[in-house]
Design a protein around this motif. Structure first.
Motif, PDB file in Angstrom:
ATOM      1  N   ARG A  56      11.899   8.718  -5.593  1.00  0.00           N
ATOM      2  CA  ARG A  56      12.922   7.679  -5.772  1.00  0.00           C
ATOM      3  C   ARG A  56      13.542   7.307  -4.434  1.00  0.00           C
ATOM      4  NH1 ARG A  56      14.401  10.927 -10.124  1.00  0.00           N
ATOM      5  NH2 ARG A  56      16.265  11.643  -9.009  1.00  0.00           N
ATOM      6  N   ALA A  57      13.742   8.304  -3.587  1.00  0.00           N
ATOM      7  CA  ALA A  57      14.287   8.035  -2.264  1.00  0.00           C
ATOM      8  C   ALA A  57      13.356   7.120  -1.472  1.00  0.00           C
ATOM      9  CB  ALA A  57      14.504   9.350  -1.511  1.00  0.00           C
ATOM     10  N   ARG A  58      12.077   7.461  -1.481  1.00  0.00           N
ATOM     11  CA  ARG A  58      11.089   6.637  -0.771  1.00  0.00           C
ATOM     12  C   ARG A  58      11.045   5.225  -1.350  1.00  0.00           C
ATOM     13  NH1 ARG A  58       5.011   8.765  -0.385  1.00  0.00           N
ATOM     14  NH2 ARG A  58       5.813   9.739   1.502  1.00  0.00           N
ATOM     15  N   ALA A  59      11.087   5.130  -2.675  1.00  0.00           N
ATOM     16  CA  ALA A  59      10.961   3.826  -3.327  1.00  0.00           C
ATOM     17  C   ALA A  59      12.140   2.915  -3.010  1.00  0.00           C
ATOM     18  CB  ALA A  59      10.838   4.006  -4.835  1.00  0.00           C
ATOM     19  N   HIS A  60      13.349   3.444  -3.036  1.00  0.00           N
ATOM     20  CA  HIS A  60      14.509   2.608  -2.751  1.00  0.00           C
ATOM     21  C   HIS A  60      14.588   2.243  -1.272  1.00  0.00           C
ATOM     22  CE1 HIS A  60      16.250   2.585  -6.701  1.00  0.00           C
ATOM     23  NE2 HIS A  60      16.229   3.900  -6.776  1.00  0.00           N
ATOM     24  N   PHE A  61      14.109   3.130  -0.413  1.00  0.00           N
ATOM     25  CA  PHE A  61      14.138   2.801   1.001  1.00  0.00           C
ATOM     26  C   PHE A  61      13.088   1.763   1.366  1.00  0.00           C
ATOM     27  CE2 PHE A  61      12.247   3.160   5.129  1.00  0.00           C
ATOM     28  CZ  PHE A  61      13.317   2.784   5.913  1.00  0.00           C
ATOM     29  N   ASP A  62      11.857   1.967   0.954  1.00  0.00           N
ATOM     30  CA  ASP A  62      10.766   1.068   1.346  1.00  0.00           C
ATOM     31  C   ASP A  62      10.011   0.581   0.119  1.00  0.00           C
ATOM     32  OD1 ASP A  62       8.978  -0.421   2.705  1.00  0.00           O
ATOM     33  OD2 ASP A  62       8.037   1.213   3.808  1.00  0.00           O
ATOM     34  N   PRO A  63      10.648  -0.266  -0.690  1.00  0.00           N
ATOM     35  CA  PRO A  63      10.001  -0.732  -1.922  1.00  0.00           C
ATOM     36  C   PRO A  63       8.754  -1.563  -1.683  1.00  0.00           C
ATOM     37  CG  PRO A  63      12.095  -1.856  -1.544  1.00  0.00           C
ATOM     38  CD  PRO A  63      12.032  -0.748  -0.562  1.00  0.00           C
ATOM     39  N   LEU A  64       8.605  -2.197  -0.517  1.00  0.00           N
ATOM     40  CA  LEU A  64       7.373  -2.927  -0.242  1.00  0.00           C
ATOM     41  C   LEU A  64       6.174  -1.975  -0.187  1.00  0.00           C
ATOM     42  CD1 LEU A  64       8.258  -5.644   2.439  1.00  0.00           C
ATOM     43  CD2 LEU A  64       7.632  -5.990   0.052  1.00  0.00           C
ATOM     44  N   LEU A  65       6.395  -0.791   0.355  1.00  0.00           N
ATOM     45  CA  LEU A  65       5.343   0.219   0.365  1.00  0.00           C
ATOM     46  C   LEU A  65       4.964   0.585  -1.057  1.00  0.00           C
ATOM     47  CD1 LEU A  65       3.597   2.515   1.618  1.00  0.00           C
ATOM     48  CD2 LEU A  65       5.658   3.923   1.547  1.00  0.00           C
ATOM     49  N   ILE A  66       5.967   0.730  -1.910  1.00  0.00           N
ATOM     50  CA  ILE A  66       5.712   1.111  -3.295  1.00  0.00           C
ATOM     51  C   ILE A  66       4.964  -0.005  -4.027  1.00  0.00           C
ATOM     52  CG2 ILE A  66       6.800   1.838  -5.438  1.00  0.00           C
ATOM     53  CD1 ILE A  66       6.985   3.807  -3.040  1.00  0.00           C
ATOM     54  N   THR A  67       5.351  -1.248  -3.765  1.00  0.00           N
ATOM     55  CA  THR A  67       4.629  -2.379  -4.355  1.00  0.00           C
ATOM     56  C   THR A  67       3.162  -2.368  -3.923  1.00  0.00           C
ATOM     57  OG1 THR A  67       6.590  -3.788  -4.502  1.00  0.00           O
ATOM     58  CG2 THR A  67       4.462  -4.895  -4.398  1.00  0.00           C
ATOM     59  N   ALA A  68       2.927  -2.156  -2.642  1.00  0.00           N
ATOM     60  CA  ALA A  68       1.555  -2.122  -2.133  1.00  0.00           C
ATOM     61  C   ALA A  68       0.754  -0.990  -2.742  1.00  0.00           C
ATOM     62  CB  ALA A  68       1.571  -1.994  -0.610  1.00  0.00           C
ATOM     63  N   ASN A  69       1.438   0.078  -3.153  1.00  0.00           N
ATOM     64  CA  ASN A  69       0.766   1.215  -3.774  1.00  0.00           C
ATOM     65  C   ASN A  69       0.493   1.001  -5.251  1.00  0.00           C
ATOM     66  OD1 ASN A  69       0.268   3.171  -1.740  1.00  0.00           O
ATOM     67  ND2 ASN A  69       2.445   3.628  -1.639  1.00  0.00           N
ATOM     68  N   GLY A  70       0.943  -0.127  -5.815  1.00  0.00           N
ATOM     69  CA  GLY A  70       0.636  -0.431  -7.204  1.00  0.00           C
ATOM     70  C   GLY A  70       1.720  -0.070  -8.198  1.00  0.00           C
ATOM     71  N   ASP A  71       2.942   0.268  -7.722  1.00  0.00           N
ATOM     72  CA  ASP A  71       4.070   0.564  -8.602  1.00  0.00           C
ATOM     73  C   ASP A  71       5.009  -0.631  -8.571  1.00  0.00           C
ATOM     74  OD1 ASP A  71       6.246   1.507  -9.979  1.00  0.00           O
ATOM     75  OD2 ASP A  71       6.439   3.373  -8.846  1.00  0.00           O
ATOM     76  N   SER A  72       5.111  -1.342  -9.689  1.00  0.00           N
ATOM     77  CA  SER A  72       5.875  -2.586  -9.730  1.00  0.00           C
ATOM     78  C   SER A  72       7.337  -2.399 -10.127  1.00  0.00           C
ATOM     79  CB  SER A  72       5.213  -3.557 -10.715  1.00  0.00           C
ATOM     80  OG  SER A  72       5.183  -2.989 -12.024  1.00  0.00           O
ATOM     81  N   ARG A  73       7.785  -1.166 -10.313  1.00  0.00           N
ATOM     82  CA  ARG A  73       9.141  -0.929 -10.799  1.00  0.00           C
ATOM     83  C   ARG A  73      10.228  -1.301  -9.790  1.00  0.00           C
ATOM     84  NH1 ARG A  73       8.614   5.226 -12.572  1.00  0.00           N
ATOM     85  NH2 ARG A  73       7.294   5.195 -10.692  1.00  0.00           N
ATOM     86  N   TYR A  74       9.852  -1.447  -8.530  1.00  0.00           N
ATOM     87  CA  TYR A  74      10.834  -1.717  -7.494  1.00  0.00           C
ATOM     88  C   TYR A  74      10.597  -3.072  -6.825  1.00  0.00           C
ATOM     89  CZ  TYR A  74      11.512   3.261  -8.217  1.00  0.00           C
ATOM     90  OH  TYR A  74      11.751   4.493  -8.794  1.00  0.00           O
ATOM     91  N   ASP A  75       9.922  -3.975  -7.542  1.00  0.00           N
ATOM     92  CA  ASP A  75       9.523  -5.257  -6.960  1.00  0.00           C
ATOM     93  C   ASP A  75      10.689  -6.186  -6.648  1.00  0.00           C
ATOM     94  OD1 ASP A  75       6.915  -4.505  -7.003  1.00  0.00           O
ATOM     95  OD2 ASP A  75       6.245  -5.954  -8.492  1.00  0.00           O
ATOM     96  N   SER A  76      11.889  -5.885  -7.130  1.00  0.00           N
ATOM     97  CA  SER A  76      13.042  -6.743  -6.823  1.00  0.00           C
ATOM     98  C   SER A  76      13.801  -6.266  -5.590  1.00  0.00           C
ATOM     99  CB  SER A  76      14.003  -6.779  -8.017  1.00  0.00           C
ATOM    100  OG  SER A  76      14.552  -5.500  -8.264  1.00  0.00           O
ATOM    101  N   GLU A  77      13.404  -5.131  -5.026  1.00  0.00           N
ATOM    102  CA  GLU A  77      14.110  -4.560  -3.871  1.00  0.00           C
ATOM    103  C   GLU A  77      13.327  -4.803  -2.587  1.00  0.00           C
ATOM    104  OE1 GLU A  77      15.406  -0.510  -4.441  1.00  0.00           O
ATOM    105  OE2 GLU A  77      15.390  -0.741  -6.619  1.00  0.00           O
ATOM    106  N   LEU A  78      14.043  -4.929  -1.490  1.00  0.00           N
ATOM    107  CA  LEU A  78      13.408  -5.121  -0.188  1.00  0.00           C
ATOM    108  C   LEU A  78      13.604  -3.908   0.709  1.00  0.00           C
ATOM    109  CD1 LEU A  78      11.794  -7.092   1.549  1.00  0.00           C
ATOM    110  CD2 LEU A  78      13.952  -8.016   2.391  1.00  0.00           C
ATOM    111  N   GLY A  79      14.782  -3.280   0.626  1.00  0.00           N
ATOM    112  CA  GLY A  79      15.046  -2.115   1.464  1.00  0.00           C
ATOM    113  C   GLY A  79      15.514  -2.515   2.849  1.00  0.00           C
ATOM    114  N   MET A  80      16.142  -1.571   3.528  1.00  0.00           N
ATOM    115  CA  MET A  80      16.623  -1.809   4.883  1.00  0.00           C
ATOM    116  C   MET A  80      16.234  -0.618   5.747  1.00  0.00           C
ATOM    117  SD  MET A  80      18.086  -4.080   6.745  1.00  0.00           S
ATOM    118  CE  MET A  80      18.978  -5.169   5.636  1.00  0.00           C
TER     119      MET A  80
END
Length: 609
Positions: A56-80
């Motif tokens: 969850r920490a990784r996903a909220h920080f770098d959601p683009l990475l998570i999107t690229a990995n095929g997890d769409s649950r964080y597609d509305s976040e960009l991260g900083m």
């Protein structure tokens, strides 16, 4: 595979949530009468809680990475990810998590849970391995950057699909967060200028056209407005009107001014301040920084000189094949000049249109599919599609793969980069398909989604600190062209050897630039001469290595290890050796650092005995 990654950090909300977790191991030890099974269950529960918190920490920080990995649950976040405060919080959190993990009794875990334990330890160690190096001060380059990633997603055909109203809202949310990201990037680059941590001038020159291209005279002409031009007919009229107004407002009022600020800053301030050196060793503490990146990208302990010499040795080995292969292609000149001759021959460039190139890849795909069951006992369920790289990034992109979504919302995609179809050589198409398509990246990424493992493992294909496995497996997959019978064609076999030569050359030029003082021009000249590339093509490759130090080392180092393990198993097991079973052992547990992969293969060999 293109790896779009920032170092995993954490946003404020997620940080507070994680810091309220009980410290693993802090509760009273099980009573002496408690059963071993109960203790094992408690340890596994603690491990899963910690692993979920890490993901969850990784996903909220770098959601683009998570999107690229095929997890769409964080597609509305960009991260900083670049924020200095976020970095400090992330490193503090990872150190806390290390303590929590060490408090879990590993010996009480099952074999499968011990692997989860070891991989989480590896991820935490990797996250902290580059703590003292200011990567956040280099937030933009020409090869991969957040604005460019979002621009490519605007078509709706990439890792972030645009088929539903909710998906349109998620993408719009990211666009609304982009201006703050761009302003933070400018602030970081200004700090980098003060500290002498800036991109080489050639890289800034390559960046400028990309960011100029993101600007537009009107909101409707902007690439980020593209989703509105492709609104699904099934949307209600009310949704169409609402989304159209919202996208137009975001692009006109928020995004366009921010893009103007960035382009102006790059041209007026950053370009004059960009450095005239090319390698990482020219940066403050650059030699140590590069050594840390080598460990991070390859997962093994090798120094730059060892890698440089390995590269030269591999170049010499592969070049010895030119004397045997040249006559089969109709060449009778000096063997060392075979790549240059092939590059100049129009007979190897039969295409007139992009569609013809894509159709040729589909024919290769069809041949490979018929023979996969003979070599693999594990086949991914996710489909594979072949697409052309979007025009925006075509000039600077390399061919790559994006994984399928775990929820099935989009397939795995092999993206072919075709700038000029008339200059596109068919010699390298087979080996490229085996690498980026199947059984390369698509098998690894697809099978990983099917494993019953924690999310930090399941969604972990686009991560440079395991590149030695992901890229090593993909390069190893290229060698399977022999087993597929595809390299009976001398043209395809030349393409394979030449691409293998590219990975050997990478060992030479990456270490040459970042550790031995080579200039960009020296590296381009070496690559062009050795590979037979045009200067423009060699420049594209070298400038990628300039901004992504040590990543290019992972291919050859990983592939050589897999080939070494295959030969070790074959010799030790004799008639009991099975190639499909070997492949199952290598990719059956997902992404592994090379030391853990070696231990897994050795256990398989021992069990067979």
């Amino acid at each position: 595979m293109r790896l779009r990654l920032s170092r995993p950090l954490l946003g404020t909300t997620a940080l507070l949530a994680v810091l309220t977790l009980p410290v693993c191991g802090a509760s009273a030890a099980p009573a002496a009468s408690q059963s071993t099974a109960s203790a094992t269950s408690a340890a596994a529960s603690q491990l899963h809680t910690l692993a979920d918190a890490f993901y969850r920490a990784r996903a909220h920080f770098d959601p683009l990475l998570i999107t690229a990995n095929g997890d769409s649950r964080y597609d509305s976040e960009l991260g900083m990810s670049m924020s200095p405060k976020s970095r400090a919080r992330q490193f503090a959190l990872y150190r806390r998590m290390q303590g929590q993990l060490k408090a879990i009794p590993r010996a009480r875990l099952s074999d499968a849970e011990q692997l989860n334990y070891d991989l989480l330890a590896f991820e935490l160690d990797s996250g902290l391995g580059l703590e003292k190096f200011p990567e956040h001060l280099l937030p933009l380059n020409h090869f991969e950057n957040v604005p460019g990633t979002l621009a490519n997603y605007a078509s709706g055909t990439g890792s972030q699909p645009l088929h539903t109203v909710a998906q349109y809202q998620a993408y719009l949310s990211r666009l609304n967060q982009l201006p703050a990201w761009l302003d933070q990037a400018i602030a970081n680059m200004r700090e980098g200028v003060k500290r002498g941590i800036v991109q080489p001038k050639a890289i800034t020159v390559a960046m400028l056209p990309q960011f100029q291209q993101l600007r537009s005279a009107t909101p409707e002409a902007n690439i980020f407005y593209t989703p509105i031009k492709n609104l699904p007919a099934a949307f209600s009229q009310a949704d169409k009107e609402r989304l159209t107004a919202a996208y137009r407002k975001t692009v006109a009022i928020r995004l366009s001014p921010a893009l103007d600020r960035l382009a102006l800053y790059l041209e007026k301030e950053y370009l004059p301040a960009s450095r005239n050196t090319d390698g990482w060793s020219a940066l403050p503490n650059g030699a140590a920084w590069y050594q840390a990146q080598i460990k991070d990208r390859t997962t093994v302990s090798m120094n730059p000189e060892e890698i440089h010499q390995l590269g030269l040795k591999e170049v010499a080995r592969i070049e010895q094949q030119w004397a045997l292969l040249g006559p089969k292609l109709g060449y009778s000149g000096p063997p060392a000049e075979l790549p240059q001759w092939v590059e100049a021959q129009d007979k190897f460039k039969p295409f007139k249109t992009e569609a013809e190139v894509l159709d040729a890849y589909r024919q290769i795909d069809s041949k490979v599919r018929t023979k996969l069951p003979a070599l693999f006992s594990l086949l991914p369920k996710a489909p594979l599609e072949l697409q052309l790289e979007p025009e925006l990034t075509r000039a600077t992109a390399s061919d790559h793969y994006t994984p399928a979504a775990a929820d099935g919302s989009h397939p795995g995609v092999f993206w072919a980069v075709v700038n000029d179809p008339k200059q596109y050589s068919r010699t390298g198409m087979v080996t490229l398909y085996l690498h980026e398509g199947q059984p390369g990246h698509h098998f690894h990424a697809g099978l990983l989604k099917e494993l019953d493992v924690p999310d930090f493992r399941k969604f972990n294909t686009e991560n440079p600190n395991i590149g030695a496995f992901t890229e090593g497996w993909a390069l190893y997959s290229e060698t399977l062209g022999h087993e597929f019978g595809l390299y009976d064609d001398p043209e395809a076999y030349f393409g394979h050897l030449n691409d293998e030569l590219l990975r050997a050359v990478r060992l030479v030029v990456d270490t040459g630039m970042h550790a031995k003082g080579w200039t960009r021009e020296q590296a381009i000249a070496y690559a062009s001469k050795t590979l037979g590339y045009s200067e423009a093509r060699a420049k594209n490759q070298i400038e990628r290595y300039m901004v992504w130090p040590a990543q290019a080392l992972s291919y050859k180092i990983g592939a050589l290890k897999i080939l070494e393990l295959r030969e070790r198993a074959r010799k030790a097991m004799g008639d009991k050796f099975s190639l499909p079973k070997f492949h199952e052992v290598v990719i059956g547990d997902g992404t592994l650092p090379l030391p853990l992969l070696e231990a897994r293969v050795d256990r398989w060999i021992a069990s067979a005995k």
